[in-house]
Each structure stands twice: as structure tokens, then as C-alpha cells.
Motif scaffolding. Structure first.
Motif, PDB file in Angstrom:
ATOM      1  N   PHE A  18      -9.430 -19.369 -35.219  1.00 49.36           N
ATOM      2  CA  PHE A  18      -9.861 -20.385 -36.296  1.00 49.36           C
ATOM      3  C   PHE A  18      -8.750 -21.055 -36.912  1.00 49.36           C
ATOM      4  O   PHE A  18      -7.754 -20.776 -37.060  1.00 49.36           O
ATOM      5  N   SER A  19      -9.153 -22.501 -37.020  1.00 49.01           N
ATOM      6  CA  SER A  19      -8.353 -23.485 -37.780  1.00 49.01           C
ATOM      7  C   SER A  19      -7.749 -22.796 -39.037  1.00 49.01           C
ATOM      8  O   SER A  19      -8.509 -22.197 -40.196  1.00 49.01           O
ATOM      9  N   SER A  35     -10.130 -23.785 -33.704  1.00 52.41           N
ATOM     10  CA  SER A  35      -8.727 -24.788 -33.086  1.00 52.41           C
ATOM     11  C   SER A  35      -8.490 -24.468 -31.499  1.00 52.41           C
ATOM     12  O   SER A  35      -7.741 -25.189 -31.040  1.00 52.41           O
ATOM     13  N   GLU A  36      -9.283 -23.515 -31.111  1.00 57.09           N
ATOM     14  CA  GLU A  36      -9.110 -23.425 -29.752  1.00 57.09           C
ATOM     15  C   GLU A  36     -10.445 -22.887 -29.012  1.00 57.09           C
ATOM     16  O   GLU A  36     -11.022 -21.904 -29.759  1.00 57.09           O
ATOM     17  N   LYS A  37     -10.939 -23.548 -28.024  1.00 62.32           N
ATOM     18  CA  LYS A  37     -12.348 -23.455 -27.564  1.00 62.32           C
ATOM     19  C   LYS A  37     -12.541 -21.863 -27.087  1.00 62.32           C
ATOM     20  O   LYS A  37     -11.642 -21.051 -26.700  1.00 62.32           O
ATOM     21  N   TYR A  38     -13.567 -21.485 -27.362  1.00 60.03           N
ATOM     22  CA  TYR A  38     -14.061 -20.160 -26.975  1.00 60.03           C
ATOM     23  C   TYR A  38     -15.311 -20.160 -26.314  1.00 60.03           C
ATOM     24  O   TYR A  38     -16.421 -20.398 -26.802  1.00 60.03           O
ATOM     25  N   PHE A  42     -16.997 -25.140 -29.136  1.00 61.63           N
ATOM     26  CA  PHE A  42     -15.946 -26.039 -29.057  1.00 61.63           C
ATOM     27  C   PHE A  42     -14.825 -26.095 -29.962  1.00 61.63           C
ATOM     28  O   PHE A  42     -14.867 -25.676 -31.256  1.00 61.63           O
ATOM     29  N   ALA A  43     -13.480 -26.248 -29.514  1.00 60.77           N
ATOM     30  CA  ALA A  43     -12.470 -26.636 -30.813  1.00 60.77           C
ATOM     31  C   ALA A  43     -12.823 -27.806 -31.477  1.00 60.77           C
ATOM     32  O   ALA A  43     -13.416 -28.905 -30.937  1.00 60.77           O
TER      33      ALA A  43
END
Length: 379
Positions: free
Chosen positions: A88-89, A124-127, A131-132
């Protein structure tokens, strides 16, 4: 309370902007759907707690589908672990818990997503399919699609919420008070005044109440036991937002807002046999109490420590009430909690009964020992 709310949602026979129905728990191949739904709910624009209600069959007249034997069922810790492993951001994740309630003799689970000001939540990173940098929300009964981002005015709202720009002045000043190092001292006349440096229209001041006298038991474990009472006022421009009282302890070495007062009745009478002083976290009074304390490693810290030795600090009003019930169940054996209690010297003061101060001081030390046991039993 939760049971009643969920039944109200079911009775509406439709989903809403902060509640959703699922027939069963998310299967392993639908983990991205679980993550996406939680993010959308956490970013709801109704500014409310949100609910994913699992065990309700929409296609069968919103009937209860018991989740007891659901192989994919999760508890709170499992859900927290699931979110902890996602990027997460800013490392800020939605706050969730799983509650189980009984409806029509069947168990259903409710994922409660707490309303916070940390919006927007986003990865902050795609899962998988989530999407990020996409900011998801929920409008009416519809989530933002995974491959899209929310409409700009909804995104703006969520950022404004984070910076308290949609909050009331009182909510804003409480948030700013938690940043005590961002307040500037500005002595004005007889008051001690500070203003928030980024929004100087917010001010806090305390003024000595020269015509107010009185002693409390927590004054007597300070080196200087003389009371000095104040009025604390919070302003937005010239508008008074909030007022409470304060006390200067140990000859002015430490200043704080005064605690609340409650008590426990050992009989059917409503008189307090065991009065005590306390704070509740996440109240404005407690925020002000913390605002005025900046550890100096010396006299102020010592005065603060001695003051807190006489206080009970609860997480919530509910915890306080539960503790009072617990005290009633063990008070018959209170002597075992009174070992090694030292009562400070309390001088004779005209118009006061010294023994009452001693009794109050001793009782609150007993309560603090009981509270340690209470917290341990409920951890």
C-alpha cells in the motif's frame, strides 16, 4: 448494535454505497476481488464505516447462508495478515475486523472496514488484477472497476478528507493538536497562548483562575502540592470551539487538562464508594493532555509520571464500563491488590478531611493494579 444495523441492510433488499452482500467467503482464486472490495469500501465517499456482509444470498430473497462450514472463512487476524502483505502507498492500510452475528439461527460474517481519514488507500505495487496507483471507491452500489481509477472529483474528495479539509473546525483543531511541535508560542496579556503555524486562525490558550481553589488527591504526590487551576480555550478565529479546565502541577513544572471523574458504587445506592480520575483515549480532553506534555527528561517528566500514577487511562467508554463491572466482581478481595502501596504525606488542610484524600489515593492505586489484571485478561 451491529446485528441491528446489518438486519436493516438486509431488510432493504439492496446493496448500498457502504455495504455489500456476499453469498460466501472469497475463494483463493478471488483474493484480488477481496482486496479490491476492501479498498473500495475503505475509500467510500459517505465518510462511514463500511460492511462486507458474508452469508447473504441475494438471489434467494436475501436469505441467510450459514458460513460455519465455509472452507475459505477468515477471522480478523487472517484478514490483517492478508492486507499486511500487500504494497500500500505509504504503508497505510485499511483498518478491518471480522465480526460474526447470528441471524435466523445461522451465522454470518461481517468484514467491518473502519472509517478513517487516511484516504485514499491505494496500492504502490500491482496485486493480480488490482492495479498500482489506481484509486478505487464505491458510488451507490458499484465499485470502481479494477482497470480504472475513480472520477476526479471523488479522488479530490478523498484527498481533502486526508488533510481534514472536509472536517469541522473542531475536528481539524483536534488533529492539529496531535502535532504539538507545529504550534507557536504567543504570550498575550494574562494568558499563555499558542497558534498552529500552518493555520494560525486556530489557537489554544490557558488563563489562570485566581478565584478558584480546591484540592484533589493527585496533587499530593507532587513536590509542590499547591493547586493552580486554569481555563483552557480553543478558538477558530474569534469563535470559541471548546473549553475545559487545566491544572498546573508541582509549582508550574507540569501543565495538563484535568481528568474526568467517575466512581463505583458497592451497594444499590448511587453514591460513589470508590471515586477515581481517568482519561479516555481519542477524546479531545486526552489530546489536550498529551499536547501540553513534551518530555524533558527532568522535572516536567517526573511531575507527569507522578500525575499519571494517579490516573486510569481507558481505550474507550465501553472499556471503562466493563472495568467497573470487573472491579465489582473482585473488590471483596481488594486487599491482595493493595500490597506495597505507599501513600504520600498529606498535610492537614482547613475545611478538608485529610483521611478522605488518603482513601482516594489508596483506592486509585488498588484500581490501577486491578486494571493491569483486567487488561491482561482481555488481551
Amino acid at each position: 448494535m451491529l446485528n441491528q444495523l446489518i438486519q436493516e441492510f438486509i431488510s432493504l433488499r439492496q446493496e448500498g454505497s457502504y455495504w455489500d452482500f456476499k453469498k460466501e467467503w472469497y475463494a483463493n482464486e478471488k483474493k484480488s476481488d477481496l482486496l479490491h472490495d476492501i479498498i473500495c469500501m475503505a475509500n467510500n465517499i459517505d465518510n462511514k464505516d463500511a460492511y462486507i456482509i458474508i452469508g447473504i444470498d441475494e438471489e434467494n430473497n436475501y436469505s441467510v447462508r450459514n458460513v460455519v462450514n465455509d472452507a475459505n472463512r477468515k477471522n480478523t487476524q487472517m484478514l490483517i495478515d492478508f492486507l499486511r502483505n500487500k504494497k500500500f502507498s505509504g504503508g497505510i492500510r485499511p483498518v478491518v475486523q471480522v465480526e460474526t452475528i447470528i441471524i435466523d439461527n445461522g451465522e454470518i460474517d461481517v468484514i467491518v472496514i473502519k472509517n478513517t481519514n487516511n484516504t485514499p488507500y491505494y496500492l504502490s505495487e500491482k496485486y493480480q488484477g488490482v492495479f498500482a496507483n489506481n484509486i478505487y471507491t464505491r458510488v451507490m452500489d458499484t465499485n470502481t472497476p479494477k482497470e480504472k481509477s475513480a472520477d476526479i472529483h471523488h479522488v479530490e474528495y478523498l484527498w481533502k478528507k486526508r488533510f481534514r479539509l472536509i472536517s469541522t473546525p473542531l475536528e481539524r483543531v483536534e488533529y492539529y493538536l496531535k502535532k504539538s511541535n507545529e504550534w507557536i508560542h504567543s504570550t498575550s496579556g494574562i494568558s499563555s497562548k499558542k497558534y498552529y503555524k500552518y493555520f494560525p486562525e486556530f489557537t489554544i490558550e490557558h488563563i489562570r483562575e485566581d478565584d478558584v481553589y480546591g484540592y484533589e488527591y493527585y496533587l499530593f504526590n507532587q513536590t509542590d502540592t499547591r493547586p493552580r487551576w486554569y481555563e483552557i480555550k480553543l478558538y477558530y478565529h474569534q469563535t470559541l470551539l471548546f473549553a475545559t479546565r487545566g491544572v498546573s502541577l508541582d509549582g508550574g513544572r507540569y501543565f495538563t487538562s484535568i481528568p474526568f471523574t467517575d466512581g463505583i458504587s458497592l451497594t444499590s445506592c448511587h453514591d460513589w464508594d470508590i471515586p477515581f480520575k481517568y482519561f479516555i483515549k481519542d477524546t479531545l480532553e486526552y489530546t489536550i493532555h498529551e499536547f501540553y506534555f513534551s518530555p524533558d527528561g527532568d522535572e516536567k517528566s517526573t511531575s507527569h509520571r507522578k500525575f499519571m500514577e494517579c490516573m486510569l487511562v481507558f481505550d474507550s467508554e465501553d472499556e471503562k464500563e466493563s472495568f467497573k463491572e470487573y472491579v465489582l466482581s473482585v473488590w471483596h478481595d481488594n486487599h491482595k491488590y493493595s500490597q506495597s502501596i505507599r501513600i504520600p504525606h498529606i498535610p492537614e488542610i482547613m475545611s478538608y478531611i485529610t483521611d478522605e484524600f488518603k482513601k482516594e489515593y489508596k483506592n486509585v492505586q488498588i484500581l490501577k493494579n486491578i486494571f493491569e489484571e483486567f487488561k491482561l485478561n482481555n488481551s
